[in-house]
Design a protein around this motif. Structure first.
Motif, PDB file in Angstrom:
ATOM      1  N   PHE A 132       0.839  -1.196   0.000  1.00 27.77           N
ATOM      2  CA  PHE A 132       0.000   0.000   0.000  1.00 27.77           C
ATOM      3  C   PHE A 132       0.872   1.243   0.000  1.00 27.77           C
ATOM      4  O   PHE A 132       1.765   1.396   0.829  1.00 27.77           O
ATOM      5  CB  PHE A 132      -0.907   0.010   1.227  1.00 27.77           C
ATOM      6  N   SER A 133       0.610   2.126  -0.947  1.00 28.38           N
ATOM      7  CA  SER A 133       1.349   3.378  -1.033  1.00 28.38           C
ATOM      8  C   SER A 133       0.542   4.378  -1.835  1.00 28.38           C
ATOM      9  O   SER A 133      -0.195   4.012  -2.747  1.00 28.38           O
ATOM     10  CB  SER A 133       2.710   3.159  -1.699  1.00 28.38           C
ATOM     11  N   ASN A 134       0.721   5.648  -1.498  1.00 27.52           N
ATOM     12  CA  ASN A 134       0.084   6.734  -2.233  1.00 27.52           C
ATOM     13  C   ASN A 134       1.034   7.356  -3.251  1.00 27.52           C
ATOM     14  O   ASN A 134       0.678   8.287  -3.959  1.00 27.52           O
ATOM     15  CB  ASN A 134      -0.409   7.812  -1.250  1.00 27.52           C
ATOM     16  N   ASP A 135       2.263   6.843  -3.350  1.00 28.66           N
ATOM     17  CA  ASP A 135       3.280   7.421  -4.224  1.00 28.66           C
ATOM     18  C   ASP A 135       2.932   7.213  -5.696  1.00 28.66           C
ATOM     19  O   ASP A 135       2.389   6.175  -6.081  1.00 28.66           O
ATOM     20  CB  ASP A 135       4.646   6.789  -3.954  1.00 28.66           C
ATOM     21  N   LEU A 136       3.274   8.205  -6.515  1.00 24.51           N
ATOM     22  CA  LEU A 136       3.129   8.102  -7.963  1.00 24.51           C
ATOM     23  C   LEU A 136       4.491   8.331  -8.606  1.00 24.51           C
ATOM     24  O   LEU A 136       5.182   9.290  -8.262  1.00 24.51           O
ATOM     25  CB  LEU A 136       2.129   9.132  -8.491  1.00 24.51           C
ATOM     26  N   PHE A 137       4.857   7.456  -9.545  1.00 27.08           N
ATOM     27  CA  PHE A 137       6.142   7.538 -10.228  1.00 27.08           C
ATOM     28  C   PHE A 137       6.042   6.709 -11.498  1.00 27.08           C
ATOM     29  O   PHE A 137       5.114   5.908 -11.657  1.00 27.08           O
ATOM     30  CB  PHE A 137       7.273   7.008  -9.321  1.00 27.08           C
ATOM     31  N   PRO A 138       6.968   6.879 -12.459  1.00 28.82           N
ATOM     32  CA  PRO A 138       6.904   6.070 -13.679  1.00 28.82           C
ATOM     33  C   PRO A 138       6.898   4.578 -13.348  1.00 28.82           C
ATOM     34  O   PRO A 138       7.616   4.120 -12.455  1.00 28.82           O
ATOM     35  CB  PRO A 138       8.190   6.467 -14.425  1.00 28.82           C
ATOM     36  N   ALA A 139       6.078   3.827 -14.059  1.00 29.68           N
ATOM     37  CA  ALA A 139       5.921   2.376 -13.883  1.00 29.68           C
ATOM     38  C   ALA A 139       5.271   2.008 -12.550  1.00 29.68           C
ATOM     39  O   ALA A 139       5.351   0.862 -12.126  1.00 29.68           O
ATOM     40  CB  ALA A 139       7.258   1.642 -14.041  1.00 29.68           C
ATOM     41  N   VAL A 140       4.568   2.950 -11.899  1.00 26.01           N
ATOM     42  CA  VAL A 140       3.903   2.644 -10.627  1.00 26.01           C
ATOM     43  C   VAL A 140       2.875   1.535 -10.802  1.00 26.01           C
ATOM     44  O   VAL A 140       2.565   0.795  -9.852  1.00 26.01           O
ATOM     45  CB  VAL A 140       3.251   3.912 -10.044  1.00 26.01           C
ATOM     46  N   GLN A 141       2.347   1.381 -12.024  1.00 27.57           N
ATOM     47  CA  GLN A 141       1.293   0.390 -12.246  1.00 27.57           C
ATOM     48  C   GLN A 141       1.795  -1.046 -12.116  1.00 27.57           C
ATOM     49  O   GLN A 141       0.992  -1.977 -12.113  1.00 27.57           O
ATOM     50  CB  GLN A 141       0.651   0.597 -13.625  1.00 27.57           C
ATOM     51  N   ARG A 142       3.110  -1.243 -11.977  1.00 31.64           N
ATOM     52  CA  ARG A 142       3.628  -2.605 -11.784  1.00 31.64           C
ATOM     53  C   ARG A 142       3.292  -3.160 -10.403  1.00 31.64           C
ATOM     54  O   ARG A 142       3.394  -4.364 -10.178  1.00 31.64           O
ATOM     55  CB  ARG A 142       5.153  -2.621 -11.939  1.00 31.64           C
ATOM     56  N   PHE A 143       2.938  -2.278  -9.469  1.00 33.74           N
ATOM     57  CA  PHE A 143       2.821  -2.695  -8.068  1.00 33.74           C
ATOM     58  C   PHE A 143       1.388  -2.518  -7.570  1.00 33.74           C
ATOM     59  O   PHE A 143       0.822  -1.433  -7.646  1.00 33.74           O
ATOM     60  CB  PHE A 143       3.770  -1.872  -7.201  1.00 33.74           C
ATOM     61  N   ALA A 144       0.826  -3.583  -7.041  1.00 35.00           N
ATOM     62  CA  ALA A 144      -0.502  -3.510  -6.431  1.00 35.00           C
ATOM     63  C   ALA A 144      -0.308  -3.232  -4.921  1.00 35.00           C
ATOM     64  O   ALA A 144       0.536  -3.855  -4.301  1.00 35.00           O
ATOM     65  CB  ALA A 144      -1.235  -4.841  -6.630  1.00 35.00           C
ATOM     66  N   TRP A 145      -1.074  -2.310  -4.262  1.00 32.86           N
ATOM     67  CA  TRP A 145      -1.886  -1.391  -5.012  1.00 32.86           C
ATOM     68  C   TRP A 145      -1.928  -0.015  -4.405  1.00 32.86           C
ATOM     69  O   TRP A 145      -1.398   0.179  -3.309  1.00 32.86           O
ATOM     70  CB  TRP A 145      -3.272  -1.908  -5.274  1.00 32.86           C
ATOM     71  N   GLN A 146      -2.593   0.912  -5.091  1.00 30.17           N
ATOM     72  CA  GLN A 146      -2.529   2.316  -4.741  1.00 30.17           C
ATOM     73  C   GLN A 146      -3.532   2.646  -3.647  1.00 30.17           C
ATOM     74  O   GLN A 146      -4.690   2.223  -3.702  1.00 30.17           O
ATOM     75  CB  GLN A 146      -2.828   3.145  -5.986  1.00 30.17           C
ATOM     76  N   SER A 147      -3.084   3.413  -2.648  1.00 26.85           N
ATOM     77  CA  SER A 147      -4.022   3.902  -1.640  1.00 26.85           C
ATOM     78  C   SER A 147      -4.538   5.269  -2.057  1.00 26.85           C
ATOM     79  O   SER A 147      -3.867   6.011  -2.775  1.00 26.85           O
ATOM     80  CB  SER A 147      -3.359   3.973  -0.256  1.00 26.85           C
ATOM     81  N   GLY A 148      -5.727   5.601  -1.615  1.00 23.03           N
ATOM     82  CA  GLY A 148      -6.361   6.839  -2.018  1.00 23.03           C
ATOM     83  C   GLY A 148      -5.937   8.022  -1.162  1.00 23.03           C
ATOM     84  O   GLY A 148      -5.181   7.875  -0.195  1.00 23.03           O
ATOM     85  N   PRO A 149      -6.440   9.202  -1.480  1.00 28.52           N
ATOM     86  CA  PRO A 149      -6.049  10.411  -0.751  1.00 28.52           C
ATOM     87  C   PRO A 149      -6.805  10.554   0.559  1.00 28.52           C
ATOM     88  O   PRO A 149      -7.844   9.928   0.784  1.00 28.52           O
ATOM     89  CB  PRO A 149      -6.447  11.527  -1.722  1.00 28.52           C
ATOM     90  N   ALA A 150      -6.267  11.380   1.452  1.00 25.57           N
ATOM     91  CA  ALA A 150      -7.002  11.792   2.646  1.00 25.57           C
ATOM     92  C   ALA A 150      -8.000  12.866   2.227  1.00 25.57           C
ATOM     93  O   ALA A 150      -7.629  13.847   1.585  1.00 25.57           O
ATOM     94  CB  ALA A 150      -6.044  12.327   3.701  1.00 25.57           C
TER      95      ALA A 150
END
Length: 737
Positions: free
Chosen positions: A451-469
């Motif tokens: 779980f991470s809120n970070d965005l960077f190139p190729a971020v879609q390789r890693f499950a999964w994105q947490s949402g904003p506060a």
């Protein structure tokens, strides 16, 4: 760290001279320079344009750093398509036509170019097409693209307002920009800047009819895509990487610890949910990180003030059939023996001016205490941190939580040579990858989530994105929805929503908003409850609690379908929640309906994002739609005003699709792996094999009927006018006579 706009010695790149052509590549010399322009047929409908010194485009032996950076960006660096090149006379001099089937890139001698599909012009360069200049930090390449007056621009990361990025400016390495590198247009083109260095996007802000991409690197490296948005995302993620599977338990509902809440209070809240029959599967601790390196040893220890006995805590949640996700951060607290030791060893990010480790101000992850960041570009540091993390997961922790997109100042250099903008981009990528290696790298298949809120190139390789506060009001609900749709449009398959924010006021959180928000979360990739007492279902009246249970039943019935969409993302790159512009690029009217979305291929969802029972819905052209609540059929291109009570969410099935539903369950451990499905809903005559976890259902059509294999033992609900006949293991769907 602010972008510098004043370039020195700005020169247009023009007067091309043809050098050579191979089956996949064409090279041009740029007059009066030592630069070359290289064009690759990288994949069907994909051209790669590189411009730079010949020695950089074709190095005899790439450096280890260059290879490492290339791997961070691309999983498929070699071209897999072929091209044909021909010389044409354009009336002003020589020009060249580079073709891949019906896709052609025309290059003029002055450097201008145009991208075509058949006779249709998709995209053209501005004049000049390319410019090269310099700043104090090095070379800057400007690529200019003409924009038609009516063209909308999508992608480039997180957006909380209009998804159309036209008129905006973005800087890739600044955390506040929340930027990602893919831009696309519904008219059939896309652009991806392939670099870890700074990219500035001027999307018609300075010149309304021009998109200018400024790439701060020695080599300009840009991919051009031709195709509809789904084709572009498919090719983009095939090029840059796709996420693995999350597994089953992360698909269940989550419970987030509230700030300042003890683990004992969190455990009590979890028990309360289970006793009240509210389904959930996992619990996520909040910051600060409850474990980290000892003050004098490179061994993890737990904060006994927060977690007195980690194994006992894991065991207690295990009794509730709940997995535990725990925050961590890649740092060492300052003023410790280990900080001094690793500073001497060069294992921390260092200041250029004095060669000492940079001390960062305290953050929530560090408990407010100053710290040094591990130099994850150093393979020994990377390995040490990843291995220590794996030991934690081997002890029973289900998943890590880590936001590592630190605003690293200029003047700090990593062991690998990364500094400035490049280091700001690379660092969260390395942190996420190290954690994924720890939690899933040793598994086959590599199932696991970070779980991470970070965005960077190729971020879609890693499950999964947490949402904003977000705020606990209707605006906060819309904020969460918009970020999920915008990052999905940029290639991220999953964003997990939070139902409210335990750190914000709940004065505006009415029962109506709570239920509407929950209903939309149910029809998403996933979501979490907040363990603050005012945000738990038990804080509301009995009628509201009954509605919560109603929607949780829907959530668990949808798990096989949603996980099937994620499995599909591994093959296609398409996100779970899809904007109207992505799925219906030719229906311009649909693009304006930016809070309704497709959940996978089968369902159109129109959440109620403001108070009241009346919800406006637009059903896009090109398909017919079946109302899940009434069973009525509507033609596409229709606008409806739906009366939706709190137990109703406007959801429509796309004709030709099927919806496969699983059982109602208190948690995913109750799922029977041999019988994941219970019921199938048909939306008109089935034409497509359904999205469903471990998909073994296949649809075949013959003589006006559909024959389906894999529905043994399932209840089938046909739409009006169809009849179902079972023939052993095969089901025949035909029209009533």
């Amino acid at each position: 760290m602010s972008p510098k706009s004043d370039l020195e010695n700005v020169k247009p790149i023009d007067l091309l001279k043809f050098i050579s052509a191979k089956s996949t590549t064409v090279d041009f010399q740029i007059a009066d320079t030592d630069f070359c322009l290289r064009i690759e047929a990288h994949a069907p409908g994909v051209f790669r344009l590189q411009c730079g010194a010949q020695a950089l485009l074709s190095p005899e032996k790439p450096s280890a750093r260059a290879l490492r950076h290339a791997e961070m960006l691309l999983v498929r660096p070699e071209p897999v398509s072929e091209l044909a090149v021909s010389s044409v006379l354009d009336g002003a001099g020589n020009a060249w036509c580079i073709e891949q089937g019906d896709i052609a890139l025309e290059i003029q001698a002055d450097g201008c170019w145009s991208l075509h599909r058949g006779e249709h012009l998709l995209l053209a360069s501005g004049t000049p097409a390319l410019q090269q200049g310099a700043t104090d930090a090095g070379l800057v390449w400007h690529a200019n693209f003409e924009l038609d007056d009516e063209e909308s621009l999508f992608g480039l990361g997180e957006a909380t307002g209009d998804f159309d990025r036209r008129g905006q400016t973005l800087v890739s390495d600044l955390p506040a920009s929340r930027a990602l590198p893919l831009l696309w247009c519904p008219t059939g083109w896309g652009v991806y800047a392939n670099t870890l260095s700074r990219v500035q996007h001027d999307l018609g802000h300075t010149h309304p009819g021009l998109y200018t991409l400024a790439l701060h690197d020695d080599v300009l490296d840009v991919f051009l895509f031709a195709g509809d948005p789904s084709e572009i995302l498919n090719q983009y993620t095939a090029l840059t990487g796709r996420a693995g599977q999350p597994g089953l338990w992360p698909m269940g509902v989550w419970l987030d610890q509230a700030p300042g809440q003890s683990t004992a209070e969190l455990l009590s809240a979890a028990r309360g949910l289970r006793e009240a029959a509210f389904s959930f599967d996992a619990v996520r601790l909040t910051g600060p990180a409850p474990y980290g390196f000892q003050a004098d040893k490179p061994v993890f220890e737990w904060d006994t003030g927060r977690v007195p006995d980690p194994k006992a805590l894991v065991a207690e949640f295990g009794k509730l059939n709940a997995q535990l996700a725990v925050p961590t951060f890649p740092g060492v607290l300052a003023d410790t023996v280990l900080f001094e030791e690793w500073e001497d060893r060069g294992w921390l990010l260092i200041n250029d001016d004095d060669g000492g480790a940079h001390v960062f101000d305290g953050t929530p992850a560090s408990g407010g205490r100053p710290f040094g960041l591990l130099d994850l570009t150093n393979k020994d540091v990377y390995k040490t941190w990843s291995e220590r993390q794996r030991q934690v997961f081997d002890d029973g922790i289900g998943a890590p939580v880590c936001d590592a997109q630190f605003n690293i100042p200029d003047g700090i250099t990593a062991r690998g040579g990364e500094t400035g903008a490049q280091l700001r981009v690379v660092y969260p990528l390395l942190a996420r990858r190290a954690l994924f290696d720890a939690v899933a790298g040793h598994k086959t298949p590599q199932e696991g989530v970070v779980f991470s809120n970070d965005l960077f190139p190729a971020v879609q390789r890693f499950a999964w994105q947490s949402g904003p506060a977000v705020s606990n009001d209707w605006a906060g609900f819309q904020h969460s929805l918009r970020t999920a749709l915008s990052v999905g449009a940029s290639g991220v398959p999953v964003q997990m929503h939070t139902l409210g924010n335990a750190a914000a006021s709940v004065a505006n959180l009415t029962p109506e908003l709570y239920v509407r928000w929950l209903a939309a979360c149910v029809f998403s990739a996933n979501f979490s409850f907040q363990a603050a007492s005012a945000l738990l279902p038990q804080a509301f009246d009995a009628q509201t609690q009954a509605l919560v249970k109603h929607w949780l039943q829907w959530r668990y019935r949808l798990v096989p379908y949603v996980l099937g969409i994620i499995e599909d993302a591994v093959r296609t790159g398409l996100p779970v929640q899809r904007t109207m512009a992505m799925v219906f690029p030719d229906d311009v009217v649909a693009h304006a309906w930016d809070t309704q979305y497709m959940l996978g291929p089968a369902l159109l969802v129109a959440p109620a994002t403001q108070p009241g029972r009346q919800v406006k819905v637009y059903l896009p052209e090109g398909a017919a739609w079946w109302d899940l609540n009434t069973g009525w059929r509507y033609e596409g291109g229709t606008t409806l005003l739906v009366d939706a009570g709190l137990d109703t969410l406007p959801v429509f099935g796309r004709e030709g699709q099927m919806l496969c539903l699983g059982p109602v369950a208190p948690h995913t451990a109750e799922f029977n792996s041999a019988r994941l499905l219970e019921e199938v809903w048909l939306f008109g005559m089935p034409e497509h094999s359904p999205a469903v976890m471990r998909n073994k259902i296949r649809v075949m059509q013959m003589q006006g009927s559909s024959y389906i294999k894999g529905l043994e033992g399932l209840k089938i609900l046909p739409s009006e006018g169809l009849e179902v006949k079972r023939r052993g293991a095969e089901v025949r769907i035909s029209r009533m006579r």
